[in-house]
Motif scaffolding. Sequence first.
Motif, PDB file in Angstrom:
ATOM      1  N   LYS A 100       0.985  -1.141   0.011  1.00 38.43           N
ATOM      2  CA  LYS A 100       0.015  -0.001   0.172  1.00 38.43           C
ATOM      3  C   LYS A 100       1.018   1.097  -0.053  1.00 38.43           C
ATOM      4  CE  LYS A 100      -3.558  -2.345   2.564  1.00 38.43           C
ATOM      5  NZ  LYS A 100      -4.356  -2.428   3.668  1.00 38.43           N
ATOM      6  N   SER A 101       0.584   2.080  -0.945  1.00 38.70           N
ATOM      7  CA  SER A 101       1.585   3.178  -1.143  1.00 38.70           C
ATOM      8  C   SER A 101       1.803   4.007   0.106  1.00 38.70           C
ATOM      9  CB  SER A 101       1.117   4.166  -2.368  1.00 38.70           C
ATOM     10  OG  SER A 101      -0.122   4.599  -2.039  1.00 38.70           O
ATOM     11  N   VAL A 102       0.848   4.139   1.009  1.00 41.19           N
ATOM     12  CA  VAL A 102       0.931   4.901   2.332  1.00 41.19           C
ATOM     13  C   VAL A 102       1.910   4.350   3.326  1.00 41.19           C
ATOM     14  CG1 VAL A 102      -0.918   3.704   3.724  1.00 41.19           C
ATOM     15  CG2 VAL A 102      -0.300   6.277   4.009  1.00 41.19           C
ATOM     16  N   TYR A 103       2.170   2.955   3.273  1.00 37.87           N
ATOM     17  CA  TYR A 103       2.956   2.318   3.909  1.00 37.87           C
ATOM     18  C   TYR A 103       4.323   1.705   3.483  1.00 37.87           C
ATOM     19  CZ  TYR A 103      -1.192   1.723   6.787  1.00 37.87           C
ATOM     20  OH  TYR A 103      -2.207   2.205   7.569  1.00 37.87           O
ATOM     21  N   ARG A 104       4.627   2.265   2.275  1.00 30.62           N
ATOM     22  CA  ARG A 104       5.862   1.840   1.437  1.00 30.62           C
ATOM     23  C   ARG A 104       7.014   2.543   2.097  1.00 30.62           C
ATOM     24  NH1 ARG A 104       5.314   2.145  -4.754  1.00 30.62           N
ATOM     25  NH2 ARG A 104       3.439   0.860  -4.212  1.00 30.62           N
ATOM     26  N   VAL A 105       8.004   1.831   2.149  1.00 37.19           N
ATOM     27  CA  VAL A 105       9.600   2.193   2.667  1.00 37.19           C
ATOM     28  C   VAL A 105      10.671   2.006   1.502  1.00 37.19           C
ATOM     29  CG1 VAL A 105       8.791   2.140   5.129  1.00 37.19           C
ATOM     30  CG2 VAL A 105      10.016   0.335   4.032  1.00 37.19           C
ATOM     31  N   SER A 106      10.192   1.478   0.439  1.00 38.37           N
ATOM     32  CA  SER A 106      11.019   1.376  -0.722  1.00 38.37           C
ATOM     33  C   SER A 106      10.172   1.419  -1.956  1.00 38.37           C
ATOM     34  CB  SER A 106      11.831  -0.173  -0.601  1.00 38.37           C
ATOM     35  OG  SER A 106      10.769  -1.084  -1.043  1.00 38.37           O
ATOM     36  N   ASP A 107      11.001   1.484  -2.998  1.00 35.01           N
ATOM     37  CA  ASP A 107      10.515   2.112  -4.150  1.00 35.01           C
ATOM     38  C   ASP A 107       9.757   0.667  -4.883  1.00 35.01           C
ATOM     39  OD1 ASP A 107      11.374   4.725  -4.309  1.00 35.01           O
ATOM     40  OD2 ASP A 107      13.195   4.430  -5.447  1.00 35.01           O
ATOM     41  N   HIS A 108      10.141  -0.335  -4.344  1.00 37.36           N
ATOM     42  CA  HIS A 108       9.507  -1.677  -5.084  1.00 37.36           C
ATOM     43  C   HIS A 108       7.997  -1.629  -4.621  1.00 37.36           C
ATOM     44  CE1 HIS A 108       8.972  -5.714  -6.569  1.00 37.36           C
ATOM     45  NE2 HIS A 108      10.438  -5.597  -7.086  1.00 37.36           N
ATOM     46  N   ALA A 109       7.073  -2.306  -5.536  1.00 39.70           N
ATOM     47  CA  ALA A 109       5.763  -2.003  -5.340  1.00 39.70           C
ATOM     48  C   ALA A 109       5.374  -3.519  -4.603  1.00 39.70           C
ATOM     49  CB  ALA A 109       4.841  -1.967  -6.434  1.00 39.70           C
ATOM     50  N   VAL A 110       5.908  -4.106  -4.252  1.00 39.43           N
ATOM     51  CA  VAL A 110       5.862  -5.590  -3.556  1.00 39.43           C
ATOM     52  C   VAL A 110       6.847  -5.693  -2.142  1.00 39.43           C
ATOM     53  CG1 VAL A 110       5.863  -8.196  -3.981  1.00 39.43           C
ATOM     54  CG2 VAL A 110       5.601  -6.635  -5.877  1.00 39.43           C
ATOM     55  N   THR A 111       6.177  -6.333  -1.248  1.00 39.30           N
ATOM     56  CA  THR A 111       6.731  -6.579  -0.110  1.00 39.30           C
ATOM     57  C   THR A 111       7.070  -8.239  -0.113  1.00 39.30           C
ATOM     58  OG1 THR A 111       5.738  -5.067   1.203  1.00 39.30           O
ATOM     59  CG2 THR A 111       6.527  -6.752   2.281  1.00 39.30           C
ATOM     60  N   VAL A 112       8.026  -8.542   0.617  1.00 39.90           N
ATOM     61  CA  VAL A 112       8.517  -9.964   0.687  1.00 39.90           C
ATOM     62  C   VAL A 112       8.042 -10.373   1.970  1.00 39.90           C
ATOM     63  CG1 VAL A 112      10.458 -11.724   1.160  1.00 39.90           C
ATOM     64  CG2 VAL A 112      10.839  -9.931  -0.636  1.00 39.90           C
ATOM     65  N   SER A 113       6.949 -11.214   2.016  1.00 40.39           N
ATOM     66  CA  SER A 113       6.446 -11.637   3.156  1.00 40.39           C
ATOM     67  C   SER A 113       6.672 -13.132   3.514  1.00 40.39           C
ATOM     68  CB  SER A 113       4.846 -11.554   3.105  1.00 40.39           C
ATOM     69  OG  SER A 113       4.336 -10.346   2.853  1.00 40.39           O
ATOM     70  N   PHE A 114       7.207 -13.225   4.884  1.00 42.85           N
ATOM     71  CA  PHE A 114       7.334 -14.625   5.272  1.00 42.85           C
ATOM     72  C   PHE A 114       6.332 -15.473   5.458  1.00 42.85           C
ATOM     73  CE2 PHE A 114      12.004 -14.189   7.117  1.00 42.85           C
ATOM     74  CZ  PHE A 114      12.121 -13.084   6.313  1.00 42.85           C
ATOM     75  N   SER A 115       6.481 -16.584   4.759  1.00 38.30           N
ATOM     76  CA  SER A 115       4.800 -17.463   4.807  1.00 38.30           C
ATOM     77  C   SER A 115       5.112 -18.756   5.533  1.00 38.30           C
ATOM     78  CB  SER A 115       4.578 -17.756   3.282  1.00 38.30           C
ATOM     79  OG  SER A 115       5.748 -18.502   2.913  1.00 38.30           O
ATOM     80  N   TRP A 116       4.071 -19.482   5.594  1.00 34.35           N
ATOM     81  CA  TRP A 116       4.036 -20.627   6.441  1.00 34.35           C
ATOM     82  C   TRP A 116       5.161 -21.668   6.126  1.00 34.35           C
ATOM     83  CZ3 TRP A 116       3.591 -25.408   4.680  1.00 34.35           C
ATOM     84  CH2 TRP A 116       3.554 -25.700   3.222  1.00 34.35           C
ATOM     85  N   ASN A 117       5.675 -21.740   5.013  1.00 31.07           N
ATOM     86  CA  ASN A 117       6.779 -22.659   4.484  1.00 31.07           C
ATOM     87  C   ASN A 117       8.077 -21.791   4.388  1.00 31.07           C
ATOM     88  OD1 ASN A 117       5.896 -21.524   2.289  1.00 31.07           O
ATOM     89  ND2 ASN A 117       6.168 -23.466   1.100  1.00 31.07           N
ATOM     90  N   SER A 118       8.386 -20.795   4.858  1.00 27.58           N
ATOM     91  CA  SER A 118       9.615 -19.941   4.486  1.00 27.58           C
ATOM     92  C   SER A 118      10.705 -20.335   5.521  1.00 27.58           C
ATOM     93  CB  SER A 118       9.257 -18.390   4.867  1.00 27.58           C
ATOM     94  OG  SER A 118       8.492 -17.739   4.033  1.00 27.58           O
ATOM     95  N   GLU A 119      11.964 -20.475   5.040  1.00 27.91           N
ATOM     96  CA  GLU A 119      13.142 -21.002   5.704  1.00 27.91           C
ATOM     97  C   GLU A 119      14.082 -19.932   5.615  1.00 27.91           C
ATOM     98  OE1 GLU A 119      14.443 -24.840   4.131  1.00 27.91           O
ATOM     99  OE2 GLU A 119      12.095 -25.720   4.318  1.00 27.91           O
ATOM    100  N   LEU A 120      14.516 -19.498   6.676  1.00 23.54           N
ATOM    101  CA  LEU A 120      15.508 -18.241   6.917  1.00 23.54           C
ATOM    102  C   LEU A 120      16.606 -18.974   7.505  1.00 23.54           C
ATOM    103  CD1 LEU A 120      16.100 -15.380   6.540  1.00 23.54           C
ATOM    104  CD2 LEU A 120      15.365 -14.923   8.971  1.00 23.54           C
ATOM    105  N   SER A 121      17.950 -18.657   6.712  1.00 22.16           N
ATOM    106  CA  SER A 121      19.017 -18.978   7.516  1.00 22.16           C
ATOM    107  C   SER A 121      20.140 -18.090   7.119  1.00 22.16           C
ATOM    108  CB  SER A 121      19.512 -20.529   6.913  1.00 22.16           C
ATOM    109  OG  SER A 121      19.631 -20.464   5.594  1.00 22.16           O
ATOM    110  N   VAL A 122      21.395 -17.948   7.978  1.00 22.83           N
ATOM    111  CA  VAL A 122      22.406 -16.971   7.531  1.00 22.83           C
ATOM    112  C   VAL A 122      23.408 -17.533   6.750  1.00 22.83           C
ATOM    113  CG1 VAL A 122      24.235 -16.126   8.760  1.00 22.83           C
ATOM    114  CG2 VAL A 122      22.411 -16.372  10.205  1.00 22.83           C
ATOM    115  N   LEU A 123      23.667 -16.726   5.601  1.00 25.47           N
ATOM    116  CA  LEU A 123      24.506 -17.179   4.613  1.00 25.47           C
ATOM    117  C   LEU A 123      26.000 -16.952   4.958  1.00 25.47           C
ATOM    118  CD1 LEU A 123      24.343 -18.270   1.645  1.00 25.47           C
ATOM    119  CD2 LEU A 123      24.098 -15.768   0.813  1.00 25.47           C
TER     120      LEU A 123
END
Length: 162
Positions: A100-123
């Motif tokens: 939503k443009s009112v909450y945007r903090v970057s130029d990209h129109a899409v947010t990366v949302s962590f989902s139920w099957n997301s896996e985060l690890s340190v690279l």
Amino acid sequence: MATKPNGKFSITSDSDDNIMFFRDVSPGPHETQLRFRLIHFWEAWNPLKKTLIGIEMLLIDEHGTVIQGFISPGRIERYLPKMKPGSVYKLNNFYGSSNKSVYRVSDHAVTVSFSWNSELSVLEDSPTHFDEDRFQFHSFEDFQASCDRKGDLYGNLTYPPH
């Protein structure tokens, strides 16, 4: 490049992982990998209901593209212990949600949302170079003081910092 069943492209690396760059992120589910540096994260609260909305993040990929990230309240305990600003991560599986443009903090129109099957690890020992972040974050008081200047607020939020 490999085409996925949903018509989206991913890039195959030497280790045969599917890697997507931020410029290619679009709305919808993605069963691929993102690699990024975590620039900054903060809690987002609903001030009227006094409830936690989630964790908002600012991320940068190896091409210097910045995108907003989001973790919902039910997933915070799973990911927050691994998160440290400045660290480099890989995220497998995520959902692209429209900003939503009112909450945007970057130029990209899409947010990366962590989902139920997301896996985060340190690279660790990444073969890819990620530029150090050069963003300067101002306090709310600095932002509020700049609001009355009748000028461009973003001119006061500098990159790189002075």
